[in-house]
Motif scaffolding. Structure first.
Motif, PDB file in Angstrom:
ATOM      1  N   PHE A  48       9.141   0.285   5.030  1.00  0.00           N
ATOM      2  CA  PHE A  48       9.927   0.756   3.885  1.00  0.00           C
ATOM      3  C   PHE A  48      10.202  -0.392   2.912  1.00  0.00           C
ATOM      4  O   PHE A  48      10.113  -0.219   1.690  1.00  0.00           O
ATOM      5  CB  PHE A  48      11.234   1.378   4.364  1.00  0.00           C
ATOM      6  CG  PHE A  48      12.091   1.898   3.262  1.00  0.00           C
ATOM      7  CD1 PHE A  48      11.712   3.025   2.546  1.00  0.00           C
ATOM      8  CD2 PHE A  48      13.270   1.260   2.918  1.00  0.00           C
ATOM      9  CE1 PHE A  48      12.491   3.509   1.508  1.00  0.00           C
ATOM     10  CE2 PHE A  48      14.061   1.737   1.888  1.00  0.00           C
ATOM     11  CZ  PHE A  48      13.671   2.858   1.182  1.00  0.00           C
ATOM     12  N   GLU A  49      10.547  -1.576   3.418  1.00  0.00           N
ATOM     13  CA  GLU A  49      10.769  -2.729   2.543  1.00  0.00           C
ATOM     14  C   GLU A  49       9.492  -3.114   1.807  1.00  0.00           C
ATOM     15  O   GLU A  49       9.534  -3.501   0.639  1.00  0.00           O
ATOM     16  CB  GLU A  49      11.282  -3.914   3.362  1.00  0.00           C
ATOM     17  CG  GLU A  49      12.689  -3.746   3.861  1.00  0.00           C
ATOM     18  CD  GLU A  49      13.080  -4.835   4.830  1.00  0.00           C
ATOM     19  OE1 GLU A  49      14.287  -5.140   4.883  1.00  0.00           O
ATOM     20  OE2 GLU A  49      12.200  -5.386   5.528  1.00  0.00           O
ATOM     21  N   HIS A  50       8.392  -3.008   2.501  1.00  0.00           N
ATOM     22  CA  HIS A  50       7.102  -3.305   1.869  1.00  0.00           C
ATOM     23  C   HIS A  50       6.814  -2.315   0.742  1.00  0.00           C
ATOM     24  O   HIS A  50       6.360  -2.697  -0.336  1.00  0.00           O
ATOM     25  CB  HIS A  50       5.997  -3.263   2.930  1.00  0.00           C
ATOM     26  CG  HIS A  50       4.658  -3.627   2.421  1.00  0.00           C
ATOM     27  ND1 HIS A  50       4.304  -4.914   2.081  1.00  0.00           N
ATOM     28  CD2 HIS A  50       3.546  -2.877   2.184  1.00  0.00           C
ATOM     29  CE1 HIS A  50       3.064  -4.949   1.668  1.00  0.00           C
ATOM     30  NE2 HIS A  50       2.581  -3.718   1.714  1.00  0.00           N
ATOM     31  N   TYR A  51       7.110  -1.030   0.980  1.00  0.00           N
ATOM     32  CA  TYR A  51       6.917  -0.008  -0.044  1.00  0.00           C
ATOM     33  C   TYR A  51       7.842  -0.259  -1.241  1.00  0.00           C
ATOM     34  O   TYR A  51       7.414  -0.151  -2.393  1.00  0.00           O
ATOM     35  CB  TYR A  51       7.174   1.375   0.547  1.00  0.00           C
ATOM     36  CG  TYR A  51       7.176   2.498  -0.462  1.00  0.00           C
ATOM     37  CD1 TYR A  51       6.035   2.821  -1.169  1.00  0.00           C
ATOM     38  CD2 TYR A  51       8.332   3.232  -0.708  1.00  0.00           C
ATOM     39  CE1 TYR A  51       6.030   3.846  -2.099  1.00  0.00           C
ATOM     40  CE2 TYR A  51       8.338   4.253  -1.636  1.00  0.00           C
ATOM     41  CZ  TYR A  51       7.190   4.552  -2.322  1.00  0.00           C
ATOM     42  OH  TYR A  51       7.195   5.563  -3.240  1.00  0.00           O
ATOM     43  N   LEU A  52       9.101  -0.605  -0.984  1.00  0.00           N
ATOM     44  CA  LEU A  52      10.025  -0.900  -2.087  1.00  0.00           C
ATOM     45  C   LEU A  52       9.586  -2.118  -2.880  1.00  0.00           C
ATOM     46  O   LEU A  52       9.770  -2.166  -4.100  1.00  0.00           O
ATOM     47  CB  LEU A  52      11.440  -1.110  -1.548  1.00  0.00           C
ATOM     48  CG  LEU A  52      12.206   0.136  -1.192  1.00  0.00           C
ATOM     49  CD1 LEU A  52      13.598  -0.234  -0.688  1.00  0.00           C
ATOM     50  CD2 LEU A  52      12.311   1.083  -2.361  1.00  0.00           C
ATOM     51  N   ASP A  53       9.009  -3.095  -2.204  1.00  0.00           N
ATOM     52  CA  ASP A  53       8.499  -4.265  -2.907  1.00  0.00           C
ATOM     53  C   ASP A  53       7.406  -3.858  -3.887  1.00  0.00           C
ATOM     54  O   ASP A  53       7.371  -4.321  -5.031  1.00  0.00           O
ATOM     55  CB  ASP A  53       7.970  -5.286  -1.903  1.00  0.00           C
ATOM     56  CG  ASP A  53       7.441  -6.535  -2.572  1.00  0.00           C
ATOM     57  OD1 ASP A  53       8.144  -7.076  -3.453  1.00  0.00           O
ATOM     58  OD2 ASP A  53       6.322  -6.975  -2.223  1.00  0.00           O
ATOM     59  N   TRP A  54       6.507  -2.981  -3.450  1.00  0.00           N
ATOM     60  CA  TRP A  54       5.468  -2.483  -4.335  1.00  0.00           C
ATOM     61  C   TRP A  54       6.052  -1.597  -5.431  1.00  0.00           C
ATOM     62  O   TRP A  54       5.636  -1.664  -6.584  1.00  0.00           O
ATOM     63  CB  TRP A  54       4.445  -1.678  -3.534  1.00  0.00           C
ATOM     64  CG  TRP A  54       3.357  -2.489  -2.956  1.00  0.00           C
ATOM     65  CD1 TRP A  54       3.420  -3.275  -1.857  1.00  0.00           C
ATOM     66  CD2 TRP A  54       2.027  -2.595  -3.451  1.00  0.00           C
ATOM     67  NE1 TRP A  54       2.220  -3.849  -1.618  1.00  0.00           N
ATOM     68  CE2 TRP A  54       1.336  -3.451  -2.578  1.00  0.00           C
ATOM     69  CE3 TRP A  54       1.356  -2.043  -4.519  1.00  0.00           C
ATOM     70  CZ2 TRP A  54       0.000  -3.767  -2.756  1.00  0.00           C
ATOM     71  CZ3 TRP A  54       0.021  -2.351  -4.687  1.00  0.00           C
ATOM     72  CH2 TRP A  54      -0.642  -3.209  -3.827  1.00  0.00           C
ATOM     73  N   LEU A  55       7.001  -0.761  -5.073  1.00  0.00           N
ATOM     74  CA  LEU A  55       7.556   0.205  -6.017  1.00  0.00           C
ATOM     75  C   LEU A  55       8.307  -0.468  -7.161  1.00  0.00           C
ATOM     76  O   LEU A  55       8.248  -0.026  -8.305  1.00  0.00           O
ATOM     77  CB  LEU A  55       8.491   1.159  -5.268  1.00  0.00           C
ATOM     78  CG  LEU A  55       8.923   2.428  -5.961  1.00  0.00           C
ATOM     79  CD1 LEU A  55       7.718   3.317  -6.203  1.00  0.00           C
ATOM     80  CD2 LEU A  55       9.941   3.161  -5.118  1.00  0.00           C
ATOM     81  N   LEU A  56       9.005  -1.555  -6.861  1.00  0.00           N
ATOM     82  CA  LEU A  56       9.829  -2.227  -7.862  1.00  0.00           C
ATOM     83  C   LEU A  56       9.154  -3.449  -8.481  1.00  0.00           C
ATOM     84  O   LEU A  56       9.773  -4.174  -9.254  1.00  0.00           O
ATOM     85  CB  LEU A  56      11.169  -2.629  -7.242  1.00  0.00           C
ATOM     86  CG  LEU A  56      11.992  -1.465  -6.692  1.00  0.00           C
ATOM     87  CD1 LEU A  56      13.237  -1.973  -6.011  1.00  0.00           C
ATOM     88  CD2 LEU A  56      12.316  -0.472  -7.785  1.00  0.00           C
ATOM     89  N   PHE A  59       4.472  -5.360 -12.012  1.00  0.00           N
ATOM     90  CA  PHE A  59       3.108  -4.903 -12.280  1.00  0.00           C
ATOM     91  C   PHE A  59       2.960  -3.413 -11.990  1.00  0.00           C
ATOM     92  O   PHE A  59       2.250  -2.701 -12.690  1.00  0.00           O
ATOM     93  CB  PHE A  59       2.115  -5.718 -11.451  1.00  0.00           C
ATOM     94  CG  PHE A  59       2.138  -7.178 -11.793  1.00  0.00           C
ATOM     95  CD1 PHE A  59       1.708  -7.618 -13.030  1.00  0.00           C
ATOM     96  CD2 PHE A  59       2.619  -8.101 -10.890  1.00  0.00           C
ATOM     97  CE1 PHE A  59       1.743  -8.960 -13.355  1.00  0.00           C
ATOM     98  CE2 PHE A  59       2.663  -9.441 -11.205  1.00  0.00           C
ATOM     99  CZ  PHE A  59       2.224  -9.876 -12.445  1.00  0.00           C
ATOM    100  N   SER A  60       3.639  -2.938 -10.961  1.00  0.00           N
ATOM    101  CA  SER A  60       3.608  -1.503 -10.666  1.00  0.00           C
ATOM    102  C   SER A  60       4.401  -0.719 -11.711  1.00  0.00           C
ATOM    103  O   SER A  60       4.025   0.398 -12.057  1.00  0.00           O
ATOM    104  CB  SER A  60       4.194  -1.231  -9.284  1.00  0.00           C
ATOM    105  OG  SER A  60       3.408  -1.819  -8.296  1.00  0.00           O
ATOM    106  N   MET A  61       5.485  -1.291 -12.190  1.00  0.00           N
ATOM    107  CA  MET A  61       6.285  -0.623 -13.222  1.00  0.00           C
ATOM    108  C   MET A  61       5.477  -0.431 -14.506  1.00  0.00           C
ATOM    109  O   MET A  61       5.719   0.506 -15.255  1.00  0.00           O
ATOM    110  CB  MET A  61       7.548  -1.430 -13.530  1.00  0.00           C
ATOM    111  CG  MET A  61       8.549  -1.403 -12.445  1.00  0.00           C
ATOM    112  SD  MET A  61       9.343   0.200 -12.398  1.00  0.00           S
ATOM    113  CE  MET A  61      10.678  -0.154 -11.333  1.00  0.00           C
ATOM    114  N   LEU A  62       4.527  -1.308 -14.729  1.00  0.00           N
ATOM    115  CA  LEU A  62       3.648  -1.153 -15.887  1.00  0.00           C
ATOM    116  C   LEU A  62       2.837   0.134 -15.760  1.00  0.00           C
ATOM    117  O   LEU A  62       2.628   0.843 -16.752  1.00  0.00           O
ATOM    118  CB  LEU A  62       2.732  -2.366 -16.001  1.00  0.00           C
ATOM    119  CG  LEU A  62       1.919  -2.507 -17.265  1.00  0.00           C
ATOM    120  CD1 LEU A  62       2.828  -2.610 -18.480  1.00  0.00           C
ATOM    121  CD2 LEU A  62       1.026  -3.734 -17.165  1.00  0.00           C
TER     122      LEU A  62
END
Length: 90
Positions: A48-56, A59-62
Motif C-alpha cells: 500500500f505504501e508503494h502504491y501511495l508513493d506511485w500515486l502521489l 510524475f504520476s500527477m502529470l
C-alpha cells in the motif's frame, strides 16, 4: 438525475478512476516486497505504501493532469452530441 449531470459527473470521475487504475497496474509490477522506491538503501514498505508513493508522485500527477485535459475536451463534445441527438428525436 438528468443526462447532462451524469455526463458532467462522469467527466469528473472517470479520469480519476482511470488514473488510479493505471497507477495501480504500473506500481503492482515494480513492488519487490522489501524496499520503498528504486533505492535499496531506503526503509522497507508495504504494498500500500508503494502504491501511495506511485500515486502521489509528481510524475504520476502529470498523467492525471493530462487525463483531465482530455476529459475537458471529450465531455463538452459528448454534451454537444447528446444535445444534437435529442433535438433530432423531437
Amino acid at each position: 438525475m438528468s443526462i447532462k449531470k451524469i455526463v458532467i459527473l462522469s467527466g469528473l470521475l472517470f479520469p480519476l478512476i482511470i488514473y488510479m487504475l493505471t497507477t495501480y497496474l504500473y506500481s503492482h509490477d515494480s513492488y519487490d516486497g522489501e524496499h520503498f522506491g528504486l533505492l535499496d538503501a531506503v526503509w522497507k514498505c508495504t504494498r500500500f505504501e508503494h502504491y501511495l508513493d506511485w500515486l502521489l508522485s509528481p510524475f504520476s500527477m502529470l498523467a492525471l493532469f493530462f487525463y483531465y485535459v482530455v476529459s475537458a475536451f471529450v465531455t463538452p463534445l459528448l454534451l454537444w452530441w447528446l444535445k444534437k441527438y435529442n433535438n433530432h428525436m423531437q
